[in-house]
Scaffold this motif. Structure first.
Motif, PDB file in Angstrom:
ATOM      1  N   HIS A   2       0.841  -1.208   0.000  1.00 39.79           N
ATOM      2  CA  HIS A   2       0.000   0.000   0.000  1.00 39.79           C
ATOM      3  C   HIS A   2       0.870   1.250   0.000  1.00 39.79           C
ATOM      4  N   VAL A   3       1.902   1.260   0.826  1.00 37.62           N
ATOM      5  CA  VAL A   3       2.796   2.421   0.900  1.00 37.62           C
ATOM      6  C   VAL A   3       3.499   2.632  -0.442  1.00 37.62           C
ATOM      7  N   ILE A   4       4.068   1.576  -0.977  1.00 38.52           N
ATOM      8  CA  ILE A   4       4.824   1.659  -2.230  1.00 38.52           C
ATOM      9  C   ILE A   4       3.920   2.089  -3.385  1.00 38.52           C
ATOM     10  N   LEU A   5       2.774   1.447  -3.517  1.00 36.13           N
ATOM     11  CA  LEU A   5       1.898   1.751  -4.652  1.00 36.13           C
ATOM     12  C   LEU A   5       1.275   3.133  -4.559  1.00 36.13           C
ATOM     13  N   GLY A   6       1.057   3.631  -3.351  1.00 35.95           N
ATOM     14  CA  GLY A   6       0.555   4.996  -3.215  1.00 35.95           C
ATOM     15  C   GLY A   6       1.515   6.001  -3.834  1.00 35.95           C
ATOM     16  N   ILE A   7       2.799   5.831  -3.541  1.00 34.25           N
ATOM     17  CA  ILE A   7       3.826   6.728  -4.083  1.00 34.25           C
ATOM     18  C   ILE A   7       3.950   6.549  -5.595  1.00 34.25           C
ATOM     19  N   VAL A   8       4.038   5.306  -6.035  1.00 31.97           N
ATOM     20  CA  VAL A   8       4.202   5.025  -7.464  1.00 31.97           C
ATOM     21  C   VAL A   8       3.018   5.571  -8.262  1.00 31.97           C
ATOM     22  N   GLN A  20       0.990   8.044  -7.458  1.00 32.44           N
ATOM     23  CA  GLN A  20       1.025   9.511  -7.478  1.00 32.44           C
ATOM     24  C   GLN A  20       2.006  10.003  -8.543  1.00 32.44           C
ATOM     25  N   LEU A  21       3.181   9.409  -8.596  1.00 31.68           N
ATOM     26  CA  LEU A  21       4.184   9.817  -9.571  1.00 31.68           C
ATOM     27  C   LEU A  21       3.742   9.500 -11.003  1.00 31.68           C
ATOM     28  N   LEU A  22       3.140   8.321 -11.201  1.00 31.77           N
ATOM     29  CA  LEU A  22       2.670   7.944 -12.539  1.00 31.77           C
ATOM     30  C   LEU A  22       1.555   8.857 -13.026  1.00 31.77           C
ATOM     31  N   VAL A  23       0.609   9.166 -12.159  1.00 29.06           N
ATOM     32  CA  VAL A  23      -0.496  10.056 -12.556  1.00 29.06           C
ATOM     33  C   VAL A  23       0.053  11.434 -12.914  1.00 29.06           C
ATOM     34  N   ALA A  24       0.979  11.941 -12.098  1.00 25.01           N
ATOM     35  CA  ALA A  24       1.577  13.255 -12.396  1.00 25.01           C
ATOM     36  C   ALA A  24       2.304  13.213 -13.741  1.00 25.01           C
ATOM     37  N   LEU A  25       3.025  12.138 -13.996  1.00 25.08           N
ATOM     38  CA  LEU A  25       3.759  12.002 -15.251  1.00 25.08           C
ATOM     39  C   LEU A  25       2.814  11.867 -16.448  1.00 25.08           C
ATOM     40  N   SER A  75       2.003  18.775 -11.992  1.00 18.67           N
ATOM     41  CA  SER A  75       2.936  18.954 -10.883  1.00 18.67           C
ATOM     42  C   SER A  75       2.444  18.168  -9.675  1.00 18.67           C
ATOM     43  N   LEU A  76       3.379  17.717  -8.862  1.00 18.20           N
ATOM     44  CA  LEU A  76       3.016  17.064  -7.605  1.00 18.20           C
ATOM     45  C   LEU A  76       2.406  18.061  -6.622  1.00 18.20           C
ATOM     46  N   PRO A  79      -2.975  14.501  -8.850  1.00 12.66           N
ATOM     47  CA  PRO A  79      -2.335  13.200  -8.623  1.00 12.66           C
ATOM     48  C   PRO A  79      -2.679  12.600  -7.254  1.00 12.66           C
ATOM     49  N   LEU A  80      -2.746  13.449  -6.242  1.00 11.25           N
ATOM     50  CA  LEU A  80      -3.093  12.979  -4.897  1.00 11.25           C
ATOM     51  C   LEU A  80      -4.527  12.466  -4.861  1.00 11.25           C
ATOM     52  N   LEU A  81      -5.446  13.200  -5.462  1.00  8.89           N
ATOM     53  CA  LEU A  81      -6.849  12.790  -5.475  1.00  8.89           C
ATOM     54  C   LEU A  81      -7.059  11.521  -6.304  1.00  8.89           C
ATOM     55  N   ALA A  82      -6.264  11.344  -7.343  1.00  9.52           N
ATOM     56  CA  ALA A  82      -6.346  10.113  -8.135  1.00  9.52           C
ATOM     57  C   ALA A  82      -5.941   8.909  -7.293  1.00  9.52           C
TER      58      ALA A  82
END
Length: 113
Positions: free
Chosen positions: A28-34, A36-41, A46-47, A52-55
């Motif tokens: 859960h921790v890892i995929l939350g970060i990944v 967020q970064l993928l959606v932003a990309l 921007s982060l 990206p956070l809401l996604a």
């Protein structure tokens, strides 16, 4: 295998946990970060923007709703507590990244010093 079905999604999650040796909580921790970064990309965002956070939050809530549909625990209180824990674990670091990007963006940019 139809991965859109809830049972198959749950089986995929179990496969990921057991094949990697990484606990479901850590995933859960890892995929939350990944995510967020993928959606932003993917959306060239921007982060520091909330999208990206809401996604990540939306995907996590869909995941937890699916878990409630697929898993039936004998004690609903424990199951609800587990769902809340999963949301907190998934969202904690992405929220921290969002807040730092928004309030202290220079912490995320390499300085010239």
């Amino acid at each position: 295998m139809n991965f859109l079905r809830g049972v198959d999604w749950y089986q995929l999650k179990l496969f990921a946990e057991h094949s990697t040796g990484i606990s479901m909580d850590a995933l859960h921790v890892i995929l939350g970060i990944v995510l967020q970064l993928l959606v932003a990309l993917l959306f060239k965002s921007s982060l520091a923007r909330p999208m990206p956070l809401l996604a990540v939050l939306a995907l996590e809530l869909v995941n937890e709703a699916n878990d409630f549909r697929v898993e039936i625990w004998p004690d609903p209180g424990i199951q609800i507590g587990e769902a809340v824990k999963d949301v907190v674990l998934t969202m904690f670091i992405p929220t921290l990244i969002f807040l730092v990007a928004r309030r202290r963006p220079k912490l995320l940019v390499q300085g010239s010093n």
